[in-house]
Design a protein around this motif. Structure first.
Motif, PDB file in Angstrom:
ATOM      1  N   VAL A  31       1.043   4.252  -2.656  1.00 37.94           N
ATOM      2  CA  VAL A  31       0.847   5.781  -2.776  1.00 37.94           C
ATOM      3  C   VAL A  31       1.853   6.513  -3.182  1.00 37.94           C
ATOM      4  O   VAL A  31       1.805   7.305  -4.148  1.00 37.94           O
ATOM      5  CB  VAL A  31       0.943   5.988  -0.899  1.00 37.94           C
ATOM      6  CG1 VAL A  31       0.931   7.017  -0.965  1.00 37.94           C
ATOM      7  CG2 VAL A  31      -0.543   5.419  -0.455  1.00 37.94           C
ATOM      8  N   SER A  90      -4.951  -0.091  -4.982  1.00 42.84           N
ATOM      9  CA  SER A  90      -4.962   0.478  -4.287  1.00 42.84           C
ATOM     10  C   SER A  90      -6.270   0.096  -3.041  1.00 42.84           C
ATOM     11  O   SER A  90      -6.402  -0.395  -1.900  1.00 42.84           O
ATOM     12  CB  SER A  90      -5.229   2.007  -3.371  1.00 42.84           C
ATOM     13  OG  SER A  90      -4.061   2.297  -4.386  1.00 42.84           O
ATOM     14  N   ARG A 113       0.982  -1.003   0.104  1.00 41.81           N
ATOM     15  CA  ARG A 113       0.228   0.211   0.292  1.00 41.81           C
ATOM     16  C   ARG A 113       0.888   0.809  -0.091  1.00 41.81           C
ATOM     17  O   ARG A 113       0.604   2.308  -0.757  1.00 41.81           O
ATOM     18  CB  ARG A 113      -0.866   0.364   1.565  1.00 41.81           C
ATOM     19  CG  ARG A 113      -1.600  -0.803   1.337  1.00 41.81           C
ATOM     20  CD  ARG A 113      -2.951  -1.022   2.204  1.00 41.81           C
ATOM     21  NE  ARG A 113      -3.858  -0.185   2.316  1.00 41.81           N
ATOM     22  CZ  ARG A 113      -5.338   0.154   3.382  1.00 41.81           C
ATOM     23  NH1 ARG A 113      -5.128  -0.591   4.750  1.00 41.81           N
ATOM     24  NH2 ARG A 113      -5.571   1.063   2.933  1.00 41.81           N
ATOM     25  N   ASP A 114       2.169   1.034   1.013  1.00 39.26           N
ATOM     26  CA  ASP A 114       2.396   2.279   0.770  1.00 39.26           C
ATOM     27  C   ASP A 114       3.437   2.408  -0.919  1.00 39.26           C
ATOM     28  O   ASP A 114       3.437   3.631  -1.247  1.00 39.26           O
ATOM     29  CB  ASP A 114       3.768   2.475   1.863  1.00 39.26           C
ATOM     30  CG  ASP A 114       3.598   2.343   2.767  1.00 39.26           C
ATOM     31  OD1 ASP A 114       2.687   3.013   3.818  1.00 39.26           O
ATOM     32  OD2 ASP A 114       4.174   1.677   4.152  1.00 39.26           O
TER      33      ASP A 114
END
Length: 298
Positions: free
Chosen positions: A173, A209, A169-170
């Motif tokens: 982003v 995401s 997820r990081d």
């Protein structure tokens, strides 16, 4: 059109800087760069830094900062790690029928491969999580044969999945910010095919995401369910000890009464006093046991 610097030393960095006439970020620059300074444009070109997930197949996935630089119609990547997406893109270059005529097109194709690799990581995590769920939620008969520490060991697997999805997820982003920035720079606006591909990548990153958030929710559910099952098993063990203590409490009371040895206790001189005391202790243990069975507490 594409210069890929993998673990470059000082000599290689100076050589490429001299050939291109533009500064390149060093390893220290990639580590110390602030999140607000990862995307910028100067007189030399477009500088972008993204955090990509590495070692996703291992127990310790990590994020690696990779620099993407568009300058002089070329793409320069500087990396001190080896994300699998780069190997996949390099291997696909020989099989691809699409031609890459500028650095912007190479960047768009590379970002598409990064998104595809991220999707593969999430699919792998989801499949492994399903297998873990089938191991945790066994049927009742199999659960009785399960070792006491098996569920506790599953907590380590859940923690590993949480780390993998969190790193993914990081990375998404960071990739989302980079793609959004790329669509606004001049080299991409001049190249229609690369711009269209980056729009597709941006949509894919948004979908990924959402999928990562779904997998993260499943991991949270698995953690709560595992802790709940562990509590149920521990409560069952405590219940057994509690019932055992209650069952043996009345016999202990009977034995205590006849162990006081007062003079005026008729049963002490009675020939059947000893078997009577044993029978009274056994009966006082059987009655609570049968009552617990009738109530369904056993």
């Amino acid at each position: 059109m594409w210069i890929d610097l993998v673990h470059p030393d000082k000599t290689e960095e100076r050589l490429v800087e001299g050939l291109l006439g533009m500064p390149l970020p060093t390893r220290e620059d990639l580590k110390d760069i602030e999140p607000s300074s990862r995307l910028y444009v100067d007189d030399h070109g477009v500088y972008m830094t993204a955090s990509l997930i590495c070692k996703a197949d291992s127990d310790l996935p990590v994020l690696a900062d990779v620099a993407f630089i568009l300058g002089g119609n070329r793409l320069i990547t500087v990396r001190y790690a080896e994300p699998r997406s780069f190997d996949l893109f390099t291997a696909a270059l020989g099989r691809s029928k699409a031609g890459y005529h500028c650095g912007a097109a190479v960047l768009a194709g590379l970002l598409e491969t990064v998104a595809d690799r991220t999707a593969e990581i999430l699919e792998m995590a989801g499949a492994r999580l399903d297998r873990l769920a089938s191991e945790i939620f066994l049927d009742r008969r199999a659960a009785k044969k399960r070792p006491a520490r098996q569920l506790e060991d599953k907590l380590l697997d859940i923690a590993g999945f949480q780390r993998l999805v969190s790193k993914t997820r990081d990375s998404l982003v960071s990739l989302s910010r980079l793609v959004g920035f790329v669509l606004s720079v001049e080299p991409l606006r001049r190249h229609e095919e690369a711009s269209a591909l980056c729009h597709v990548v941006a949509h894919d990153v948004q979908s990924l995401s959402e999928h990562a958030a779904f997998v993260g929710n499943n991991i949270s559910f698995m953690l709560d369910a595992s802790l709940g099952l562990i509590n149920v098993e521990q409560n069952a063990i405590i219940k057994i000890f509690s019932i055992a203590s209650v069952v043996f409490l009345p016999p202990t009371l009977v034995a205590s009464v006849y162990g006081m040895n007062f003079k005026l206790m008729p049963e002490l001189d009675w020939s059947l006093g000893y078997p009577f005391a044993l029978f009274a202790m056994a009966l006082s243990a059987v009655i609570p046991f049968l009552f617990f069975r009738w109530k369904g507490w056993l």
